[in-house]
Scaffold this motif. Structure first.
Motif, mmCIF file in Angstrom:
data_model
loop_
_atom_site.group_PDB
_atom_site.id
_atom_site.type_symbol
_atom_site.label_atom_id
_atom_site.label_comp_id
_atom_site.label_asym_id
_atom_site.label_seq_id
_atom_site.Cartn_x
_atom_site.Cartn_y
_atom_site.Cartn_z
ATOM 1 N N TRP A 617 4.588 -98.737 80.083
ATOM 2 C CA TRP A 617 3.672 -99.813 79.714
ATOM 3 C C TRP A 617 3.365 -100.708 80.909
ATOM 4 O O TRP A 617 2.217 -101.065 81.155
ATOM 5 N N LEU A 618 4.410 -101.042 81.666
ATOM 6 C CA LEU A 618 4.213 -101.903 82.836
ATOM 7 C C LEU A 618 3.334 -101.202 83.871
ATOM 8 O O LEU A 618 2.453 -101.819 84.471
ATOM 9 N N GLY A 619 3.593 -99.902 84.062
ATOM 10 C CA GLY A 619 2.768 -99.165 85.001
ATOM 11 C C GLY A 619 1.318 -99.104 84.558
ATOM 12 O O GLY A 619 0.390 -99.254 85.372
ATOM 13 N N GLY A 620 1.107 -98.888 83.245
ATOM 14 C CA GLY A 620 -0.252 -98.867 82.729
ATOM 15 C C GLY A 620 -0.943 -100.216 82.862
ATOM 16 O O GLY A 620 -2.139 -100.297 83.168
ATOM 17 N N PHE A 621 -0.176 -101.296 82.644
ATOM 18 C CA PHE A 621 -0.739 -102.646 82.778
ATOM 19 C C PHE A 621 -1.204 -102.898 84.212
ATOM 20 O O PHE A 621 -2.325 -103.369 84.437
ATOM 21 N N PHE A 622 -0.332 -102.603 85.169
ATOM 22 C CA PHE A 622 -0.710 -102.814 86.571
ATOM 23 C C PHE A 622 -1.855 -101.892 86.997
ATOM 24 O O PHE A 622 -2.669 -102.248 87.840
ATOM 25 N N TRP A 623 -1.903 -100.721 86.391
ATOM 26 C CA TRP A 623 -2.973 -99.781 86.731
ATOM 27 C C TRP A 623 -4.327 -100.296 86.213
ATOM 28 O O TRP A 623 -5.295 -100.400 86.977
ATOM 29 N N LYS A 624 -4.361 -100.653 84.895
ATOM 30 C CA LYS A 624 -5.634 -101.035 84.303
ATOM 31 C C LYS A 624 -6.057 -102.448 84.704
ATOM 32 O O LYS A 624 -7.216 -102.684 85.067
ATOM 33 N N ARG A 625 -5.078 -103.400 84.610
ATOM 34 C CA ARG A 625 -5.428 -104.795 84.872
ATOM 35 C C ARG A 625 -5.322 -105.150 86.356
ATOM 36 O O ARG A 625 -6.119 -105.959 86.857
ATOM 37 N N GLY A 629 -8.693 -103.491 87.359
ATOM 38 C CA GLY A 629 -9.327 -104.723 86.899
ATOM 39 C C GLY A 629 -9.452 -105.789 87.964
ATOM 40 O O GLY A 629 -10.344 -106.642 87.880
ATOM 41 N N THR A 630 -8.571 -105.799 88.954
ATOM 42 C CA THR A 630 -8.599 -106.867 89.959
ATOM 43 C C THR A 630 -8.922 -106.328 91.353
ATOM 44 O O THR A 630 -9.942 -106.701 91.958
ATOM 45 N N ILE A 631 -8.052 -105.445 91.859
ATOM 46 C CA ILE A 631 -8.213 -104.983 93.242
ATOM 47 C C ILE A 631 -9.507 -104.199 93.412
ATOM 48 O O ILE A 631 -10.318 -104.489 94.307
ATOM 49 N N ASP A 632 -9.717 -103.195 92.544
ATOM 50 C CA ASP A 632 -10.937 -102.403 92.682
ATOM 51 C C ASP A 632 -12.192 -103.221 92.349
ATOM 52 O O ASP A 632 -13.229 -103.081 92.985
#
Length: 681
Positions: A617-625, A629-632
């Protein structure tokens, strides 16, 4: 030939063979790749035995063979050197003997595999890494070998990379071992901080001066030796699959059966026991650490034995047996009986490799069926395999009388007697749990024999057998029949027209040689390992008082293991020979207990809920958000969007009319003039 040259050949011949087979396998062909790797291991084994026997005979001193200057960084000095003493000599014999026989066995077992050079290269690479570990003269060199066997085991467990289950098992083994290795690395860092060196002899010589001191850790003052030993022991727990970091071991059965024998019998899983024995003076300086080792070993011994009773996959039964036997070794080390721990490591290598390779012979005969419920009546079909498996079972269950018996009789009894003779609370707990585990070991070991070789043939219900009858051959062996752990129901009798076949000589010769070790290794070397301080000669912390006290325990203690073996045998015979339906009746009476044990005490489910799912879940959060969601969004993607918008605006200005361009030029000149006048003012 001098011992220095012999040692260098023992260590580096497998590496050279691995490089030849791995890099040149396509050019030299399968036969040459197998011959080079197998020949190198047999030469290494032939050179190892004289070294070991020279220490058994007495008078041999520890020697260090320099290889090269490795690391120089400030106070950190690491020389690559090969150390040989009695402890190393034991491991050299164990590793090279089992590995050479596994190489030979693989000629027959892997005969139909399309990637044999790669497989034999991995086997030899694994052996080289293990030999680097056991000959290490420093903790950094030991860590090099430690990580090497982790890498090689990943490659071997995931050898059939096109199987998702094999990939998952290899990754699981790698990740779980990284947890233990992190503790081990912290222990090495802390040891260097305290002792100022990573040289093992120098560290052990300085232990008395450090004992009793304290060190700051996590805002607390703790005993120095306790902290260092516990951190190092975390590494041993991971590599030797002790309770808490054991979950990778049964899944590692996804690798080919020769891999199971090599990893789980004599090499990788014994690395933790070897490390604790090598650093035994450090553990002797911390009562707390020794007690932790004892309790963890005893708990692992009992836990794995209970789970082994409910497994139906023949390889998983033996895998949990390995986990249980490693627990014996650790609680022996925890009570100070390091000689008994190494003795059981030595005997265990023979009978456990025999059981794994014997199981591989059964699987080979049954067209890669691994579920014991689809066996039965095989003793007449594959008699050689039957008798060597019986010998291995007699050894692991500790059959013997009047001081003479199979290998496990001498080493397991010595461990239980040492635990009782220690006279401590942890020793008493270990003795009790070890006795119960001995009963369970006897039960599941004889259950394996009875389900596999006795009773009516139950082959007709096996999918693998049906595939064999219809000419559907798999590209690789060891495919599981499915989840064979949960249902206790027995399939109907019948052969389905299939006729099992005995294995080829390349498979039978190694298991027959291992059977000799399973018979003789105990009574031949019992005095040397358990009573001879001269043999160990300072390579481990040898407690002469405990070595003497273990022989003076009450008679009922001496016969505890034998009584446990007989009770386990009687229960297995009653449930699977006399009245085969009793086992199913017991499961029906206590379904909750059976599910709990068959599901391995739900450790995998527990870890999945506590660690895996939150991490996903944490990995998915950092991936999506975070990433998307932020860096890209404000980085590469945002810049790309800005360029696109600007391009569309400028495209509209390109009208193609001359007056439009003149107007823009005029506006530009007006703007430039305005700016110049404003600046001049």
């Amino acid at each position: 030939m001098g011992i220095g040259l012999s040692l260098e050949l023992i260590v580096f011949l497998p590496l050279v063979a691995a490089l030849i087979a791995g890099l040149g396998g396509r050019w030299i062909g399968e036969l040459a790749a197998k011959a080079v790797t197998t020949g190198a291991l047999f030469i290494a084994a032939a050179l190892s035995w004289p070294i070991f026997l020279s220490y058994v005979a007495g008078g041999a001193e520890a020697q260090v063979v320099p290889v090269l200057d490795w690391i120089r960084s400030g106070d950190l000095v690491v020389d690559w050197a090969l150390r040989v003493d009695s402890l190393t000599a034991v491991m050299l014999v164990v590793v090279t003997t089992v590995s050479s026989l596994v190489h030979l066995y693989s000629w027959g077992y892997m005969a139909e595999d399309k990637s044999q050079p790669r497989f034999f290269a991995y086997l030899s690479l694994f052996t080289f890494a293990m030999l680097m570990l056991v000959t290490a003269d420093s903790l950094v060199q030991m860590f090099f070998g430690w990580e090497g066997v982790g890498l090689a085991s990943y490659l071997l467990i995931g050898f059939w990379y096109y199987k998702p289950s094999a990939n998952a098992a290899a990754m699981k083994a790698f990740v779980v071992n990284r947890v233990g290795d992190f503790g081990f690395s912290l222990g090495i860092f802390g040891t260097f901080l305290v002792f100022g060196t990573v040289s093992i002899p120098a560290i052990l010589a300085t232990v008395p001066s450090v004992a009793g001191s304290t060190i700051g850790f996590a805002g607390l003052r703790v005993d120095t030796m306790t902290l260092l030993c516990l951190l190092l022991f975390v590494g041993a727990m991971g590599k030797s699959a002790q309770l808490g970091l054991h979950t990778w071991l049964p899944d590692a059965m996804e690798g080919p059966t020769p891999v199971s024998a090599l990893i789980h019998a004599a090499t990788m899983v014994t690395a933790g026991v070897f490390m604790v024995c090598r650093l035994s003076p450090m553990f002797e300086a911390s009562v707390t650490a020794s007690h932790v080792v004892t309790y963890v070993g005893a708990a692992t011994c009992f836990f794995a034995a209970t789970v082994g009773c409910a497994q139906n996959d023949i390889k998983r039964v033996i895998a949990y047996s390995t986990c249980s036997q490693l627990g014996y070794m650790f609680f022996a080390a925890g009570v100070g009986a390091y000689g008994a721990a190494m003795f059981h490591l030595f005997t265990h290598a023979f009978f456990k490799a025999l059981l794994f390779l014997g199981a591989g012979s059964v699987i080979h005969a049954m067209h890669h069926e691994q579920d014991m419920r689809f066996y039965g009546g095989l003793r007449k079909e594959i008699p050689v395999t039957f008798w060597v498996m019986v010998i291995g079972t007699l050894a692991i269950t500790g059959v013997g009388v009047a001081g003479v018996g199979f290998a496990g009789y001498h080493s397991k009894d010595a461990i239980l007697e040492s635990a009782f003779a220690a006279g401590s609370v942890p020793g008493g707990v270990a003795f009790f749990l070890g006795g119960v585990a001995a009963l369970l070991t006897s039960f599941y070991s004889w259950r394996l024999i009875f389900l596999t070789f006795f009773g009516d043939a139950r082959w007709a219900a096996s999918e693998h057998i049906q595939h064999a009858l219809h000419g559907d051959h798999h590209d690789h062996p060891d495919e599981e029949h499915g989840d064979s752990s949960h249902s206790p129901a027995m399939p109907p009798a019948g052969t389905g027209g299939y006729h099992p076949h005995e294995s080829p000589l390349t498979m039978l010769v190694p298991i027959c040689l291992l059977a000799i070790g399973a018979v003789a290794a105990g009574f031949v070397f019992s005095h040397t390992f358990l009573d001879s301080k001269e043999f160990w000669n300072g390579s481990i912390a040898f407690d002469e008082h405990l070595a003497h006290a273990m022989h003076e325990v009450p008679l009922w203690v001496k016969y505890t293991a034998t009584a446990a073996m007989l009770i386990g045998l009687a229960i297995a015979w009653n449930n699977y020979i006399r009245k085969p339906g009793l086992a199913a009746g017991f499961v029906a009476a206590v379904p909750g207990v059976y599910r709990f044990v068959a599901n391995k005490w739900y450790f995998d489910e527990l870890y999945d809920g506590i660690f895996v799912r939150p991490a996903m879940w944490l990995g998915g959060f950092f991936w999506k958000r975070g990433d998307e969601g932020t860096i890209d969004r404000f980085g590469p993607h945002g810049a790309a969007v800005a360029v696109g918008v600007g391009n569309r605006v400028t495209t509209r200005l390109q009208s193609g009319y001359l007056y439009s361009y003149a107007l823009i030029m005029l506006l530009g000149l007006i703007g430039a003039a305005t700016w110049a006048l404003w600046w001049a003012r």
